[in-house]
Design a protein around this motif. Structure first.
Motif, PDB file in Angstrom:
ATOM      1  N   ARG A   1       0.840  -1.196   0.000  1.00  0.00           N
ATOM      2  CA  ARG A   1       0.000   0.000   0.000  1.00  0.00           C
ATOM      3  C   ARG A   1       0.875   1.246   0.000  1.00  0.00           C
ATOM      4  NH1 ARG A   1      -4.516  -2.011  -1.846  1.00  0.00           N
ATOM      5  NH2 ARG A   1      -5.071  -3.860  -0.709  1.00  0.00           N
ATOM      6  N   GLY A   2       0.473   2.251  -0.765  1.00  0.00           N
ATOM      7  CA  GLY A   2       1.233   3.484  -0.862  1.00  0.00           C
ATOM      8  C   GLY A   2       1.145   4.303   0.417  1.00  0.00           C
ATOM      9  N   LYS A   3       2.249   4.947   0.774  1.00  0.00           N
ATOM     10  CA  LYS A   3       2.293   5.753   1.989  1.00  0.00           C
ATOM     11  C   LYS A   3       1.776   7.161   1.707  1.00  0.00           C
ATOM     12  CE  LYS A   3       6.421   3.522   3.808  1.00  0.00           C
ATOM     13  NZ  LYS A   3       7.798   3.733   4.254  1.00  0.00           N
ATOM     14  N   ASN A   4       1.214   7.770   2.742  1.00  0.00           N
ATOM     15  CA  ASN A   4       0.828   9.170   2.639  1.00  0.00           C
ATOM     16  C   ASN A   4       2.076  10.019   2.817  1.00  0.00           C
ATOM     17  OD1 ASN A   4      -1.924   8.652   2.335  1.00  0.00           O
ATOM     18  ND2 ASN A   4      -2.187   8.434   4.526  1.00  0.00           N
ATOM     19  N   ARG A   5       2.238  10.994   1.950  1.00  0.00           N
ATOM     20  CA  ARG A   5       3.408  11.866   1.984  1.00  0.00           C
ATOM     21  C   ARG A   5       2.968  13.318   2.000  1.00  0.00           C
ATOM     22  NH1 ARG A   5       7.393   9.330   4.118  1.00  0.00           N
ATOM     23  NH2 ARG A   5       7.966   7.465   3.009  1.00  0.00           N
ATOM     24  N   ARG A   6       3.815  14.150   2.576  1.00  0.00           N
ATOM     25  CA  ARG A   6       3.517  15.564   2.641  1.00  0.00           C
ATOM     26  C   ARG A   6       4.719  16.359   2.171  1.00  0.00           C
ATOM     27  NH1 ARG A   6       2.512  18.278   8.270  1.00  0.00           N
ATOM     28  NH2 ARG A   6       3.931  19.904   7.661  1.00  0.00           N
TER      29      ARG A   6
ATOM     30  N   LEU B   1      -0.649  17.621   0.661  1.00  0.00           N
ATOM     31  CA  LEU B   1      -0.702  16.197   0.967  1.00  0.00           C
ATOM     32  C   LEU B   1      -0.753  15.390  -0.318  1.00  0.00           C
ATOM     33  CD1 LEU B   1      -3.275  16.216   3.887  1.00  0.00           C
ATOM     34  CD2 LEU B   1      -0.808  15.988   4.043  1.00  0.00           C
ATOM     35  N   GLY B   2      -0.151  14.224  -0.290  1.00  0.00           N
ATOM     36  CA  GLY B   2      -0.168  13.343  -1.446  1.00  0.00           C
ATOM     37  C   GLY B   2      -0.081  11.904  -0.991  1.00  0.00           C
ATOM     38  N   LYS B   3      -0.152  10.982  -1.932  1.00  0.00           N
ATOM     39  CA  LYS B   3      -0.086   9.565  -1.614  1.00  0.00           C
ATOM     40  C   LYS B   3       0.715   8.873  -2.704  1.00  0.00           C
ATOM     41  CE  LYS B   3      -3.057   5.618  -0.670  1.00  0.00           C
ATOM     42  NZ  LYS B   3      -2.574   4.717  -1.689  1.00  0.00           N
ATOM     43  N   ARG B   4       1.625   8.010  -2.293  1.00  0.00           N
ATOM     44  CA  ARG B   4       2.334   7.186  -3.265  1.00  0.00           C
ATOM     45  C   ARG B   4       1.384   6.127  -3.802  1.00  0.00           C
ATOM     46  NH1 ARG B   4       8.190   5.994  -0.470  1.00  0.00           N
ATOM     47  NH2 ARG B   4       8.949   8.128  -0.528  1.00  0.00           N
ATOM     48  N   ARG B   5       1.716   5.594  -4.956  1.00  0.00           N
ATOM     49  CA  ARG B   5       0.830   4.609  -5.575  1.00  0.00           C
ATOM     50  C   ARG B   5       0.993   3.242  -4.906  1.00  0.00           C
ATOM     51  NH1 ARG B   5       3.426   1.205  -8.943  1.00  0.00           N
ATOM     52  NH2 ARG B   5       5.575   1.703  -9.438  1.00  0.00           N
ATOM     53  N   ASN B   6      -0.040   2.425  -4.998  1.00  0.00           N
ATOM     54  CA  ASN B   6       0.032   1.039  -4.549  1.00  0.00           C
ATOM     55  C   ASN B   6       0.727   0.216  -5.638  1.00  0.00           C
ATOM     56  OD1 ASN B   6      -1.573   1.887  -2.424  1.00  0.00           O
ATOM     57  ND2 ASN B   6      -3.450   1.142  -3.349  1.00  0.00           N
TER      58      ASN B   6
END
Length: 97
Positions: free
Chosen positions: A62-67, A72-77
């Motif tokens: 699962r992709g991690k939440n990043r800031r 805010l953003g999210k890496r892909r799965n």
């Protein structure tokens, strides 16, 4: 979905933890297409690297939440495959270096 063998494997995942796993259990870790199943992964590794695969285990990473700053953003799965090879077989990723 029918995938060609070159589409199934995306890239090898080379980390320190995966290197230890490779030395202890002769298992290699690949990022694979999200719709590829274990049979497709096994045939792709056997044909592309000329080795014999014993076991394939898969997991969804699962992709991690990043800031970044206040955004805010999210890496892909992505899908990860652990491929255990027969004793005596090996894959050398750095043979041309």
């Amino acid at each position: 979905m029918r995938l060609h063998n070159t589409q199934v494997l995306i890239r090898p995942l080379i980390t320190e933890k995966n290197s230890l796993l490779r030395e202890e259990t002769n298992a290699f870790v690949f990022e694979v297409h999200s719709e590829a199943n274990k049979h497709q992964i096994k045939t792709a590794v056997e044909e592309l690297f000329a080795v014999k695969v014993e076991v394939v285990r898969t997991t969804i990473q699962r992709g991690k939440n990043r800031r970044v700053g206040r955004h805010l953003g999210k890496r892909r799965n992505y899908k990860k495959a652990f491929v255990c090879l027969r004793d005596g077989d090996s894959i050398d990723f750095f043979e041309g270096v």
